[in-house]
Structures are given as structure tokens and as C-alpha cells.
Write an enzyme that holds these catalytic residues in place. Structure first.
Site, PDB file in Angstrom:
ATOM      1  N   ASP A  26     -19.215  -5.587  14.712  1.00  0.00           N
ATOM      2  CA  ASP A  26     -18.312  -5.182  13.814  1.00  0.00           C
ATOM      3  C   ASP A  26     -18.041  -6.453  12.600  1.00  0.00           C
ATOM      4  O   ASP A  26     -18.097  -6.110  11.429  1.00  0.00           O
ATOM      5  CB  ASP A  26     -16.726  -5.334  14.601  1.00  0.00           C
ATOM      6  N   ALA A  42      -8.388  13.294   2.057  1.00  0.00           N
ATOM      7  CA  ALA A  42      -9.576  13.896   2.243  1.00  0.00           C
ATOM      8  C   ALA A  42      -9.549  15.270   1.458  1.00  0.00           C
ATOM      9  O   ALA A  42     -10.606  15.998   1.081  1.00  0.00           O
ATOM     10  CB  ALA A  42      -9.702  14.415   3.857  1.00  0.00           C
ATOM     11  N   THR A  98      -3.878   4.844  -1.250  1.00  0.00           N
ATOM     12  CA  THR A  98      -4.942   5.319  -0.513  1.00  0.00           C
ATOM     13  C   THR A  98      -5.705   6.683  -1.261  1.00  0.00           C
ATOM     14  O   THR A  98      -5.036   7.359  -2.010  1.00  0.00           O
ATOM     15  CB  THR A  98      -4.419   5.771   1.108  1.00  0.00           C
ATOM     16  N   ALA A 109     -19.465   2.133   4.321  1.00  0.00           N
ATOM     17  CA  ALA A 109     -18.786   1.625   3.208  1.00  0.00           C
ATOM     18  C   ALA A 109     -19.569   0.527   2.765  1.00  0.00           C
ATOM     19  O   ALA A 109     -19.399   0.457   1.101  1.00  0.00           O
ATOM     20  CB  ALA A 109     -17.347   0.765   3.623  1.00  0.00           C
ATOM     21  N   HIS A 153     -13.539  -2.535  14.933  1.00  0.00           N
ATOM     22  CA  HIS A 153     -13.410  -0.746  14.429  1.00  0.00           C
ATOM     23  C   HIS A 153     -13.622   0.086  15.705  1.00  0.00           C
ATOM     24  O   HIS A 153     -14.353  -0.491  16.745  1.00  0.00           O
ATOM     25  CB  HIS A 153     -14.732  -0.397  13.405  1.00  0.00           C
ATOM     26  N   ASP A 157     -11.624   8.379   6.489  1.00  0.00           N
ATOM     27  CA  ASP A 157     -11.355   9.340   7.705  1.00  0.00           C
ATOM     28  C   ASP A 157     -11.672  10.620   7.499  1.00  0.00           C
ATOM     29  O   ASP A 157     -11.621  11.132   6.347  1.00  0.00           O
ATOM     30  CB  ASP A 157      -9.785   9.371   8.040  1.00  0.00           C
ATOM     31  N   GLU A 198       0.899  -1.062  -0.071  1.00  0.00           N
ATOM     32  CA  GLU A 198      -0.043  -0.030   0.086  1.00  0.00           C
ATOM     33  C   GLU A 198       0.815   1.228  -0.023  1.00  0.00           C
ATOM     34  O   GLU A 198       1.944   1.418   0.714  1.00  0.00           O
ATOM     35  CB  GLU A 198      -0.741   0.041   1.381  1.00  0.00           C
TER      36      GLU A 198
HETATM   37  C1  LIG Z   1      -6.948  -1.344   4.634  1.00  0.00           C
HETATM   38  C2  LIG Z   1      -7.359  -0.022   5.018  1.00  0.00           C
HETATM   39  C3  LIG Z   1      -7.594   1.018   4.139  1.00  0.00           C
HETATM   40  C4  LIG Z   1      -7.847   2.449   4.231  1.00  0.00           C
HETATM   41  N1  LIG Z   1      -7.811   3.314   3.453  1.00  0.00           N
HETATM   42  C5  LIG Z   1      -8.256   4.434   3.528  1.00  0.00           C
HETATM   43  C6  LIG Z   1      -8.001   5.469   2.790  1.00  0.00           C
HETATM   44  O1  LIG Z   1      -7.426   5.283   1.639  1.00  0.00           O
HETATM   45  N2  LIG Z   1      -8.731   6.676   2.978  1.00  0.00           N
HETATM   46  C7  LIG Z   1      -9.191   7.055   4.218  1.00  0.00           C
HETATM   47  O2  LIG Z   1      -9.828   7.985   4.448  1.00  0.00           O
HETATM   48  N3  LIG Z   1      -9.434   6.006   5.464  1.00  0.00           N
HETATM   49  C8  LIG Z   1      -8.873   4.907   4.889  1.00  0.00           C
HETATM   50  N4  LIG Z   1      -8.938   3.855   5.992  1.00  0.00           N
HETATM   51  C9  LIG Z   1      -9.527   4.119   7.061  1.00  0.00           C
HETATM   52  C10 LIG Z   1     -11.220   3.960   7.159  1.00  0.00           C
HETATM   53  O3  LIG Z   1     -11.700   4.657   6.379  1.00  0.00           O
HETATM   54  C11 LIG Z   1     -11.601   4.305   8.552  1.00  0.00           C
HETATM   55  O4  LIG Z   1     -11.161   3.209   9.483  1.00  0.00           O
HETATM   56  C12 LIG Z   1     -13.155   4.543   8.731  1.00  0.00           C
HETATM   57  O5  LIG Z   1     -13.453   4.757  10.041  1.00  0.00           O
HETATM   58  C13 LIG Z   1     -13.823   3.016   8.703  1.00  0.00           C
HETATM   59  O6  LIG Z   1     -13.943   2.568   7.287  1.00  0.00           O
HETATM   60  P1  LIG Z   1     -14.921   1.314   6.739  1.00  0.00           P
HETATM   61  O7  LIG Z   1     -14.847   1.490   5.521  1.00  0.00           O
HETATM   62  O8  LIG Z   1     -14.612   0.133   7.760  1.00  0.00           O
HETATM   63  O9  LIG Z   1     -16.327   2.029   7.220  1.00  0.00           O
HETATM   64  P2  LIG Z   1     -17.654   1.333   7.481  1.00  0.00           P
HETATM   65  O10 LIG Z   1     -17.744  -0.080   7.418  1.00  0.00           O
HETATM   66  O11 LIG Z   1     -18.709   2.415   7.193  1.00  0.00           O
HETATM   67  O12 LIG Z   1     -17.719   1.562   9.216  1.00  0.00           O
HETATM   68  C14 LIG Z   1     -17.757   2.725   9.968  1.00  0.00           C
HETATM   69  C15 LIG Z   1     -18.350   2.612  11.256  1.00  0.00           C
HETATM   70  O13 LIG Z   1     -19.698   2.443  11.012  1.00  0.00           O
HETATM   71  C16 LIG Z   1     -20.178   1.307  11.681  1.00  0.00           C
HETATM   72  N5  LIG Z   1     -21.246   0.575  10.819  1.00  0.00           N
HETATM   73  C17 LIG Z   1     -21.063   0.238   9.357  1.00  0.00           C
HETATM   74  N6  LIG Z   1     -22.164  -0.265   8.789  1.00  0.00           N
HETATM   75  C18 LIG Z   1     -23.231  -0.058   9.842  1.00  0.00           C
HETATM   76  C19 LIG Z   1     -24.469  -0.231   9.775  1.00  0.00           C
HETATM   77  N7  LIG Z   1     -25.084  -0.738   8.646  1.00  0.00           N
HETATM   78  N8  LIG Z   1     -25.227   0.166  10.710  1.00  0.00           N
HETATM   79  C20 LIG Z   1     -24.689   0.621  12.059  1.00  0.00           C
HETATM   80  N9  LIG Z   1     -23.204   0.915  12.235  1.00  0.00           N
HETATM   81  C21 LIG Z   1     -22.340   0.639  10.968  1.00  0.00           C
HETATM   82  C22 LIG Z   1     -19.006   0.319  11.659  1.00  0.00           C
HETATM   83  O14 LIG Z   1     -19.097  -0.763  12.823  1.00  0.00           O
HETATM   84  C23 LIG Z   1     -17.773   1.350  11.909  1.00  0.00           C
HETATM   85  O15 LIG Z   1     -17.746   1.689  13.465  1.00  0.00           O
HETATM   86  C24 LIG Z   1      -8.510   2.377   5.696  1.00  0.00           C
HETATM   87  C25 LIG Z   1      -8.627   1.336   6.580  1.00  0.00           C
HETATM   88  C26 LIG Z   1      -8.199   0.097   6.364  1.00  0.00           C
HETATM   89  C27 LIG Z   1      -8.230  -0.804   7.272  1.00  0.00           C
END
Ligand SMILES: Cc1cc2nc3c(=O)[nH]c(=O)nc-3n(C[C@H](O)[C@H](O)[C@H](O)COP(=O)(O)OP(=O)(O)OC[C@H]3O[C@@H](n4cnc5c(N)ncnc54)[C@H](O)[C@@H]3O)c2cc1C
Length: 296
Positions: A167, A57, A54, A134, A158, A115, A23
């Protein structure tokens, strides 16, 4: 467009050989860009399954991600995976970025919530006509584009998840929306990764989950990254690196040993591969590769 003789990303990750991926982040200036391309060139001979970039923002960093992934697709033998986040984007803007990725020859997306601009611990704020989670972005991509989609997973849950079970259900929702592989936040203990895999499998998540590896090179930055992820450095790691706080070279060497042992334990325990957070340098990743006991 899927490389590897028409095999899907999931098939490539599960091919029987361990998968390795690297990455990078979008560089801010010319010197950073040179360093990035040096790292890419030095890591290309390892024939990774994919390399990912990545998505930040800010507008210019976002454009850089599109430009860099397109250049990787055009000018190297590597398969780029472009990250994309819901932060600050309406659906129409997300579609514009996805069009740009498609036109640049990028057919693999890591779909994330992202983020907030203030940092990973800041409160989430949605965007008008944007997407909330996501899993919504995965569904949006699968509905409108011919792209393979990966997602994030969290070995210790998370930071904002209600429970480890909640999670794991989020990961299941991502798979149900069409995700075909997952990459984890940096793993601090192999047992946390195996716990995540067990919870996910129990819910029917059968996509490959690749552990993320952050080489330990520096005490201050490692402490900061662990804290930002809302976790704690495991005692067994802390007790090995803290005594070396005044000896940067010794700390780095011990950090590489710890990371290498972690990689071996993950692979030996059945992880389908390793995803390295390179921070746009290749040396630490190459050192870990050289030290692996498992033949790659
Ligand atoms: C491999 C990797 C690559 C990354 N790359 C980047 C990047 O390029 N740019 C960046 O800005 N960040 C990046 N991040 C960070 C990431 O965007 C953050 O950790 C973010 O807070 C969570 O992302 P997610 O896609 O898992 O979000 P989500 O799956 O949307 O989860 C976010 C929160 O919402 C909760 N949630 C999800 N779905 C629901 C639902 N249906 N109902 C209720 N709660 C729910 C989850 O438990 C979590 O607490 C990366 C993280 C990892 C592990």
C-alpha cells in the site's frame, strides 16, 4: 493558476501553519445545492487552504462537480480541488473533463481510481482505453495539463492492498508520477495515521499527507462508513458511543469530543493539517474547530 501569492499547494500545506481543508459532494437537487452553498459560506471565514468536491459515478453528478468547482473558483475566495476518477472514462473523456476543469479556472485535481458505481466494495472493472490505477491518472494529468495533483492515502492500507508495505509503495508510485500532496481516508486512530506516515517516509515519500476527519455524529452511519472502508471501529471509540445509542444528542456530543481529541492528537504528533469530510454541513466541523486545544 495557483492562489496564495503564487505559492504551490504543497508550499501552502507546509507553510508552518496548520492546513485546514473541507470536502463536499455534488448535491442531487436544489435543496441540496442550497445546503452546500450555506456550508461553503459558513466555512469560508476559516480561510481553508482548499476545499474539495468529490466526483461520482453518474453523468449528472459529474457535471455538477465541474459546475460547483468552477463556481467556487469564480465566486469565492476559496481554492477548489476537483476530484477526478478513472471509473467509466476513456482517456479522451478524462481529457474532456480536465479541459472543462481548466476552462472553469480549476487548477487543482485530486486524482483517484474511484469507487465503482455499485459501491466501494464492488469489484473494479476497467474501461476500454481508460486508466487502471490512480498513479496512471496522476501521470496523465501531469503530462497534459498545468495542474497541481493530490492523491488518496489509507491509514490502515487500502481495503484491497496485499499488505501495508504494498500500500505504501502505491503511494510512492503516486508521488513519483507527480502528486504533490495526499489526503487520507477517514482516520479512526491517530496511531494508524502515524504508521502510514512512517511507512511512506521510509520509502522516500516526502509530500504532505493530510489526515481525513469524519466527525462522528450518528452510530448507524458511522458503522456503515467504517464497514464500507473494510475496517472496524476501534474498541476505544465503540465503547464511548455505543452506550449512547438511544440518546442521539448525547452520542453526537460525545462523537464531537472523540473527533476533537483525534484532531488534537494528529496535530500534536506532527500532521500538517486536517481535511474534514463535511457531508455538506458546516456545524460539526465548526464545533470541532472551537474545541481544538492546538491554536489554529
Ligand atoms: C481523500 C479521498 C477522496 C476520495 N474521493 C473519491 C471521489 O471523489 N470519488 C470516488 O469515486 N471515490 C473517491 N475516493 C475513494 C477511492 O476512489 C477508492 O478508495 C478507491 O478504491 C481507491 O482509490 P485510489 O485513488 O487510492 O486508487 P489506486 O491507487 O489506483 O488503488 C486501487 C487499488 O489498486 C492497488 N494498486 C494501485 N496501484 C497498483 C499497481 N501499480 N499494481 C498493483 N496494484 C495497485 C491499490 O493497492 C489499491 O488496492 C476517495 C478516497 C479518498 C481517501
Amino acid at each position: 493558476m495557483t492562489r496564495g501569492h503564487g505559492r504551490s499547494m504543497r508550499e501552502l500545506i507546509e507553510s508552518g501553519e496548520k492546513s485546514f481543508s473541507f470536502e463536499f459532494f455534488p448535491p442531487k437537487d436544489e435543496a441540496g445545492e442550497e445546503r452546500l452553498w450555506r456550508a461553503i459560506t459558513e466555512l469560508e471565514p476559516y480561510r481553508p487552504t482548499f476545499v474539495s468536491v468529490t466526483y461520482g459515478a453518474g453523468g449528472s453528478s459529474r457535471d455538477t462537480t465541474v459546475r460547483i468547482t468552477g463556481r467556487i473558483a469564480r465566486e469565492t475566495s476559496l481554492t477548489p480541488v476537483a476530484h477526478l476518477t478513472c471509473v467509466g472514462h476513456s482517456r479522451a473523456e478524462l481529457a474532456d473533463v480536465l479541459d472543462a476543469y481548466r476552462d472553469a479556472g480549476v487548477a487543482h485535481i485530486l486524482a483517484l481510481r474511484g469507487d465503482p458505481p455499485e459501491g466501494p466494495r464492488a469489484a473494479w472493472v476497467g474501461t476500454e482505453d481508460g486508466l487502471e490505477y490512480a498513479s496512471d491518472l496522476v501521470a496523465f494529468i501531469k503530462e497534459h495539463y498545468d495542474a497541481a495533483v493530490g492523491v488518496a492515502a489509507f491509514p490502515e492500507g487500502h481495503v484491497d492492498a496485499e499488505s501495508l508495505e504494498a500500500d505504501a509503495l502505491v503511494l510512492k508510485a503516486k508521488q513519483d508520477a507527480g502528486a504533490e500532496f495526499a489526503v487520507t481516508e477517514m482516520v479512526l486512530r491517530a496511531s494508524d495515521y502515524f504508521g502510514l506516515v512512517e511507512r511512506a517516509r521510509a520509502l522516500g515519500v516526502d509530500m504532505p499527507i493530510i489526515p481525513g476527519i469524519m466527525p462522528i455524529l450518528n452510530l448507524g452511519s458511522m458503522n456503515r462508513m467504517v464497514e464500507l472502508s473494510g475496517r472496524e471501529m476501534p474498541d476505544e471509540v465503540r465503547s464511548r458511543i455505543e452506550p449512547l445509542a438511544e440518546d442521539p444528542a448525547g452520542l453526537r456530543a460525545e462523537g464531537i469530543r472523540i473527533s476533537t481529541e483525534l484532531c488534537d492528537a494528529l496535530l500534536a504528533g506532527g500532521a500538517p493539517g486536517l481535511h474534514f469530510y463535511t457531508l455538506n454541513f458546516s456545524r460539526a466541523t465548526r464545533e470541532i474547530f472551537e474545541g481544538l486545544q492546538i491554536t489554529v
